[in-house]
Design a protein around this motif. Sequence first.
Motif, mmCIF file in Angstrom:
data_model
loop_
_atom_site.group_PDB
_atom_site.id
_atom_site.type_symbol
_atom_site.label_atom_id
_atom_site.label_comp_id
_atom_site.label_asym_id
_atom_site.label_seq_id
_atom_site.Cartn_x
_atom_site.Cartn_y
_atom_site.Cartn_z
ATOM 1 N N HIS A 213 0.835 -1.198 0.000
ATOM 2 C CA HIS A 213 0.000 0.000 0.000
ATOM 3 C C HIS A 213 0.870 1.250 0.000
ATOM 4 O O HIS A 213 1.758 1.402 0.839
ATOM 5 C CB HIS A 213 -0.937 0.034 1.215
ATOM 6 C CG HIS A 213 -2.040 1.037 1.055
ATOM 7 N ND1 HIS A 213 -1.859 2.383 1.280
ATOM 8 C CD2 HIS A 213 -3.333 0.896 0.659
ATOM 9 C CE1 HIS A 213 -2.992 3.027 1.055
ATOM 10 N NE2 HIS A 213 -3.902 2.138 0.666
ATOM 11 N N PRO A 214 0.647 2.154 -0.936
ATOM 12 C CA PRO A 214 1.496 3.359 -1.023
ATOM 13 C C PRO A 214 1.236 4.318 0.137
ATOM 14 O O PRO A 214 0.147 4.338 0.714
ATOM 15 C CB PRO A 214 1.081 3.984 -2.351
ATOM 16 C CG PRO A 214 -0.312 3.495 -2.585
ATOM 17 C CD PRO A 214 -0.369 2.115 -1.989
ATOM 18 N N LYS A 215 2.254 5.078 0.464
ATOM 19 C CA LYS A 215 2.084 6.151 1.443
ATOM 20 C C LYS A 215 1.110 7.167 0.864
ATOM 21 O O LYS A 215 0.951 7.283 -0.349
ATOM 22 C CB LYS A 215 3.431 6.800 1.757
ATOM 23 C CG LYS A 215 4.454 5.839 2.376
ATOM 24 C CD LYS A 215 5.788 6.534 2.580
ATOM 25 C CE LYS A 215 6.792 5.577 3.197
ATOM 26 N NZ LYS A 215 7.140 4.452 2.290
ATOM 27 N N ALA A 216 0.462 7.929 1.743
ATOM 28 C CA ALA A 216 -0.581 8.858 1.305
ATOM 29 C C ALA A 216 -0.071 9.799 0.216
ATOM 30 O O ALA A 216 -0.795 10.117 -0.735
ATOM 31 C CB ALA A 216 -1.095 9.656 2.505
ATOM 32 N N GLU A 217 1.193 10.230 0.343
ATOM 33 C CA GLU A 217 1.758 11.185 -0.619
ATOM 34 C C GLU A 217 1.985 10.546 -1.988
ATOM 35 O O GLU A 217 2.061 11.237 -3.007
ATOM 36 C CB GLU A 217 3.092 11.738 -0.095
ATOM 37 C CG GLU A 217 2.983 12.547 1.175
ATOM 38 C CD GLU A 217 2.918 11.678 2.418
ATOM 39 O OE1 GLU A 217 2.932 10.434 2.265
ATOM 40 O OE2 GLU A 217 2.823 12.223 3.528
ATOM 41 N N ASN A 218 2.120 9.212 -2.005
ATOM 42 C CA ASN A 218 2.414 8.512 -3.262
ATOM 43 C C ASN A 218 1.183 7.864 -3.889
ATOM 44 O O ASN A 218 1.298 7.241 -4.947
ATOM 45 C CB ASN A 218 3.468 7.428 -3.012
ATOM 46 C CG ASN A 218 4.770 7.987 -2.490
ATOM 47 O OD1 ASN A 218 5.138 9.109 -2.818
ATOM 48 N ND2 ASN A 218 5.480 7.214 -1.671
ATOM 49 N N LEU A 219 0.048 7.990 -3.261
ATOM 50 C CA LEU A 219 -1.152 7.289 -3.712
ATOM 51 C C LEU A 219 -1.646 7.863 -5.035
ATOM 52 O O LEU A 219 -1.831 9.074 -5.179
ATOM 53 C CB LEU A 219 -2.245 7.398 -2.647
ATOM 54 C CG LEU A 219 -3.551 6.650 -2.906
ATOM 55 C CD1 LEU A 219 -3.295 5.164 -3.078
ATOM 56 C CD2 LEU A 219 -4.536 6.884 -1.760
ATOM 57 N N ASP A 220 -1.846 6.983 -5.997
ATOM 58 C CA ASP A 220 -2.370 7.379 -7.303
ATOM 59 C C ASP A 220 -3.832 7.805 -7.141
ATOM 60 O O ASP A 220 -4.666 7.016 -6.691
ATOM 61 C CB ASP A 220 -2.278 6.188 -8.260
ATOM 62 C CG ASP A 220 -2.662 6.553 -9.682
ATOM 63 O OD1 ASP A 220 -3.349 7.566 -9.895
ATOM 64 O OD2 ASP A 220 -2.291 5.793 -10.604
ATOM 65 N N PRO A 221 -4.172 9.046 -7.498
ATOM 66 C CA PRO A 221 -5.560 9.512 -7.334
ATOM 67 C C PRO A 221 -6.583 8.630 -8.054
ATOM 68 O O PRO A 221 -7.731 8.524 -7.619
ATOM 69 C CB PRO A 221 -5.531 10.927 -7.930
ATOM 70 C CG PRO A 221 -4.103 11.353 -7.819
ATOM 71 C CD PRO A 221 -3.293 10.103 -8.010
ATOM 72 N N SER A 222 -6.166 7.986 -9.162
ATOM 73 C CA SER A 222 -7.102 7.138 -9.900
ATOM 74 C C SER A 222 -7.444 5.858 -9.130
ATOM 75 O O SER A 222 -8.391 5.163 -9.496
ATOM 76 C CB SER A 222 -6.520 6.775 -11.270
ATOM 77 O OG SER A 222 -5.367 5.946 -11.136
ATOM 78 N N HIS A 223 -6.665 5.541 -8.090
ATOM 79 C CA HIS A 223 -6.924 4.344 -7.284
ATOM 80 C C HIS A 223 -7.795 4.644 -6.072
ATOM 81 O O HIS A 223 -8.093 3.750 -5.296
ATOM 82 C CB HIS A 223 -5.608 3.721 -6.814
ATOM 83 C CG HIS A 223 -4.878 3.007 -7.902
ATOM 84 N ND1 HIS A 223 -3.871 2.100 -7.662
ATOM 85 C CD2 HIS A 223 -5.011 3.053 -9.254
ATOM 86 C CE1 HIS A 223 -3.408 1.630 -8.810
ATOM 87 N NE2 HIS A 223 -4.089 2.213 -9.785
ATOM 88 N N ILE A 224 -8.163 5.907 -5.899
ATOM 89 C CA ILE A 224 -9.046 6.288 -4.792
ATOM 90 C C ILE A 224 -10.477 6.312 -5.316
ATOM 91 O O ILE A 224 -10.774 6.968 -6.309
ATOM 92 C CB ILE A 224 -8.673 7.663 -4.221
ATOM 93 C CG1 ILE A 224 -7.224 7.665 -3.732
ATOM 94 C CG2 ILE A 224 -9.614 8.029 -3.085
ATOM 95 C CD1 ILE A 224 -6.733 9.016 -3.249
ATOM 96 N N VAL A 225 -11.356 5.594 -4.653
ATOM 97 C CA VAL A 225 -12.739 5.503 -5.108
ATOM 98 C C VAL A 225 -13.617 6.403 -4.258
ATOM 99 O O VAL A 225 -13.408 6.556 -3.041
ATOM 100 C CB VAL A 225 -13.243 4.036 -5.034
ATOM 101 C CG1 VAL A 225 -13.313 3.545 -3.607
ATOM 102 C CG2 VAL A 225 -14.590 3.885 -5.725
#
Length: 472
Positions: A213-225
């Motif tokens: 799981h990526p750190k919050a800063e690295n999270l791909d916005p397209s993977h957030i639902v």
Amino acid sequence: MAKKRGMLESMANGTSQFMYKFLPDAYLFAVILTIVVFIFATIVHGSVINVVKFWGTGVWGLLAFSMQMVLVLVTGHTLALAAPFRKLLDALSNIPKTPVQGIALVSIVAYVACILNWGFGLVIGAILAKEVARKIKNIDYALLIAAAYSGFVLWHAGFSGSVPLTLANGDYVVGGVTLARQIPTGYTIFAPYNIFIVLVTLVVLPIVNCLMHPKAENLDPSHIVDPAALAEEPPVTVTKDMWKTMTPAEKLENSVVLNVIVAVLGFTYIVYYFGFTKNPDLNLNIVNLIFLMLGILLHGTPRRLLNAVGEAAKGAAGIILQFPFYAGIMGMMVGTNAAGVSLAGVISRFFVSISNERTYPFFTFLSAGVVNFFVPSGGGQWAVQGPIMMPAATDLLDKLYGSGVTEEMVRVYHAKTGMAIAYGDSWTNMIQPFWALPALGIAKLGARDIMGYTLIVLLFSGIIISAGLLLF
């Protein structure tokens, strides 16, 4: 500002981007596999028309199984939409408070559920994952669904595994020849090497999923639902005033009486099946019946049930379209020429030829992983590889020990060979969209969204299984 990624996070990020760019839609994946297998089968058989016949004969060979899988998805999803079940999922999904905790919960629940029964595990993990995604902010939804599917990596080592149960049910006979004596589950499911593999995987895979799981800063916005996109329509509550204005037909649709009658009938049979039949098996049919009856009972009225089924059925399109192609691929893989040669047999015999006593189960596992990529059916794969690998195991023992071979030695080696086929069958499911379709249908994602993560699961689980086969 993005933070430096951990090793597994970096690996997952790289494989995820690669799969998203280069893995086609699951339907196109099936079409490409069809073309590849057609070419190699033609080389093996030397006849285009024969391979065409194998494909055409096989293309409808999974109709009954396809319907079973559609019902797994639809009845499982329908059950999840029932108010009491939603409350249970709501309570369970309230346990994790962070993205990593959510990944861990879904991984463990899916894994344990698949070990208990693969049909149940295939659906329950995805349903729980959707509920967790609604509660926890900034969680990688694609990874969450991948974690739910990752539990399927060792279904064949569990209590619903078709190979160990087939061996336990009696002598393994093909064409009137006994290829293996009856092998109790103490030699397979409850064998030390299987317990080792299952327990180590249960500990390691949830950790692997969490570390991806990526750190919050690295999270791909397209993977957030958006949680609102996952919200289910609440069932309509019929008030007294509404009841008064209903027609007789509408009152019948909104009455609990018919649902209760059907549910009583269904559960009576289920109790009879488990309580009074000899050697009851928690197979796909009985799992679907349990899901269906629970859905009928918990939805209360026919109208609520029909609305839920209509919603759940939307995710079944992939199964309906793609399973005939996989059946055709299986037809080309297992079709034999006049000499009894098949493409799957050629692959299996190659791995036999490079094996010795120590490495034979390991190479059997690898061969099963390759064959499973093209024959993604436990029963179908066993029918292809069992008649090749089991006699080869006997021949290998005879070559090494001659008259010193005992019945116990043969039984132990046959058991390990059978389980090696079972492991390979479930292992490469992590990069084969066939079994992911029900979970993807529920999650409303594509195979490319999760396969980058499940590729990492494939690598780690492969190391664990290999260690169990080689060390014990």
